[in-house]
Design a protein around this motif. Sequence first.
Motif, PDB file in Angstrom:
ATOM      1  N   LEU A   1     -46.944  72.778  -5.241  1.00 10.20           N
ATOM      2  CA  LEU A   1     -47.909  71.685  -5.087  1.00 10.20           C
ATOM      3  C   LEU A   1     -47.776  71.183  -3.654  1.00 10.20           C
ATOM      4  O   LEU A   1     -46.785  70.534  -3.297  1.00 10.20           O
ATOM      5  CB  LEU A   1     -47.624  70.563  -6.089  1.00 10.20           C
TER       6      LEU A   1
ATOM      7  N   LEU B   1     -53.556  77.098 -18.721  1.00 14.01           N
ATOM      8  CA  LEU B   1     -52.993  76.562 -17.472  1.00 14.01           C
ATOM      9  C   LEU B   1     -54.069  75.876 -16.640  1.00 14.01           C
ATOM     10  O   LEU B   1     -53.842  74.793 -16.083  1.00 14.01           O
ATOM     11  CB  LEU B   1     -52.335  77.689 -16.671  1.00 14.01           C
ATOM     12  N   GLN B   2     -55.251  76.481 -16.563  1.00 11.32           N
ATOM     13  CA  GLN B   2     -56.351  75.896 -15.793  1.00 11.32           C
ATOM     14  C   GLN B   2     -56.783  74.551 -16.378  1.00 11.32           C
ATOM     15  O   GLN B   2     -56.944  73.561 -15.645  1.00 11.32           O
ATOM     16  CB  GLN B   2     -57.538  76.852 -15.771  1.00 11.32           C
TER      17      GLN B   2
ATOM     18  N   ARG C   1     -54.562  66.670 -13.144  1.00 13.36           N
ATOM     19  CA  ARG C   1     -55.206  66.260 -11.888  1.00 13.36           C
ATOM     20  C   ARG C   1     -55.860  64.889 -12.073  1.00 13.36           C
ATOM     21  O   ARG C   1     -55.658  63.973 -11.268  1.00 13.36           O
ATOM     22  CB  ARG C   1     -56.260  67.280 -11.492  1.00 13.36           C
TER      23      ARG C   1
ATOM     24  N   LEU D   1     -47.565  68.557 -17.597  1.00 12.35           N
ATOM     25  CA  LEU D   1     -48.239  69.856 -17.634  1.00 12.35           C
ATOM     26  C   LEU D   1     -47.305  70.919 -18.212  1.00 12.35           C
ATOM     27  O   LEU D   1     -47.704  71.721 -19.062  1.00 12.35           O
ATOM     28  CB  LEU D   1     -48.684  70.243 -16.224  1.00 12.35           C
TER      29      LEU D   1
ATOM     30  N   TRP E   1     -55.219  68.179  -6.671  1.00 15.13           N
ATOM     31  CA  TRP E   1     -54.732  66.889  -7.140  1.00 15.13           C
ATOM     32  C   TRP E   1     -54.880  65.883  -5.995  1.00 15.13           C
ATOM     33  O   TRP E   1     -55.645  66.121  -5.056  1.00 15.13           O
ATOM     34  CB  TRP E   1     -53.283  67.012  -7.607  1.00 15.13           C
TER      35      TRP E   1
ATOM     36  N   ALA F   1     -54.166  71.924 -15.715  1.00 13.54           N
ATOM     37  CA  ALA F   1     -54.148  71.546 -14.302  1.00 13.54           C
ATOM     38  C   ALA F   1     -55.243  70.517 -14.011  1.00 13.54           C
ATOM     39  O   ALA F   1     -55.033  69.565 -13.256  1.00 13.54           O
ATOM     40  CB  ALA F   1     -54.328  72.777 -13.422  1.00 13.54           C
TER      41      ALA F   1
ATOM     42  N   LEU G   1     -52.581  72.641  -5.788  1.00 15.32           N
ATOM     43  CA  LEU G   1     -51.728  73.388  -6.702  1.00 15.32           C
ATOM     44  C   LEU G   1     -52.064  74.866  -6.556  1.00 15.32           C
ATOM     45  O   LEU G   1     -53.157  75.310  -6.918  1.00 15.32           O
ATOM     46  CB  LEU G   1     -51.943  72.926  -8.141  1.00 15.32           C
TER      47      LEU G   1
ATOM     48  N   ILE H   1     -55.379  76.620  -8.077  1.00 15.84           N
ATOM     49  CA  ILE H   1     -55.639  76.265  -9.470  1.00 15.84           C
ATOM     50  C   ILE H   1     -56.417  74.955  -9.540  1.00 15.84           C
ATOM     51  O   ILE H   1     -57.375  74.831 -10.304  1.00 15.84           O
ATOM     52  CB  ILE H   1     -54.322  76.134 -10.260  1.00 15.84           C
TER      53      ILE H   1
ATOM     54  N   LEU I   1     -46.583  66.982 -13.257  1.00 12.27           N
ATOM     55  CA  LEU I   1     -46.137  68.362 -13.454  1.00 12.27           C
ATOM     56  C   LEU I   1     -45.246  68.491 -14.696  1.00 12.27           C
ATOM     57  O   LEU I   1     -45.307  69.499 -15.402  1.00 12.27           O
ATOM     58  CB  LEU I   1     -45.377  68.853 -12.215  1.00 12.27           C
TER      59      LEU I   1
END
Length: 336
Positions: free
Chosen positions: A102, A271-272, A279, A61, A158, A275, A253, A155, A58
């Motif tokens: 998460l 963001l996608q 992941r 990210l 993970w 993610a 997430l 989203i 995270l």
Amino acid sequence: MVNFFSKLLPLVLLAFAAGCTDGGKPEIEANKAVSTTKPVKLTVAHVLADTHSEHVGLVGLADELKEKTNGSVTLSIISGGALGSENEQVNQVQTGALDMSLIQAISLFQGLDSRLAVEEVPFLFDSREAAYKAVDGPFGDKVSEILGEKGLHVIAYWENGYRHFTNNKRAIVNPEDMEGIKFRSAASEIRLQMFNELGASAIPMAFTELFTALQQGTVDGQENPLSIISSSKFNEVQKHLSLSGHIWNASVLIINPKVWNKLDSEQQEVLQELAFKYRDSVRLQIADDDSKIIEELKAKGMQVNEVDTAAFQEAVKNVRQLYIDKNGDELLTLID
């Protein structure tokens, strides 16, 4: 009046010329110095320690999100259950009190829809690869659809990982060794039934209360992935680690849909993509770390053993039917 305007016109033309650059374009447009994008500040929470691979993911990210959106989207991370249990965080995301979270299992959403307890069916996935294929495919799509109807936007999925038993009583090799041991359990009918089939006692308890409960002897044992056993320092309050791998959990997430829609299409895309990127890196990290964590836990004094997997599978075979009787087999079919 004519005399007044004849004096004013040169001043107007001079002012306009001063505000132009080559080609007659206004200077502010030529330099493109002003952004019209409104900054968005997001907060994501989880219950894990700062040392856990998912927290590290995270952080990565968040750093890239700020960079790739030129600072228009920032992400703050609140760890260690500071905002409450996972069930509380789910509620906060639903209501908009929290932007993102998460959550460490699909099954933790079963309070919203009992079908999502499917992850609790023991020995559901033969391998990590099979689990990834399920959550990244039609099964994951269906879970996302169900959660979308409950006011949560997924989203990405993970990894939490394979769960293993730890306790302070004895090494667990066969199902009979579970007899009389008090385990902490998530508040899940399916999980409680699994412990019941194995002859153990199970006490529903939030993860945020677990370390203290083990320390004080309120419970004798627990079950979690190796990464959580290590990062949460359960080795300090547990003697035996039995490698059962009886349940595999995704980590989900989620984001409040209104918050998601507040992002423009480019911000959503960034963001996608991030993610998915993190992941994959978290999954790799957790899988790579498992054997290393086992050796580290041994060095710290834990006694580690393998279990008789076939015997355990036989002992808990009725749990699958219990799930089907209550929820049908749609999600199991998608997994299969």
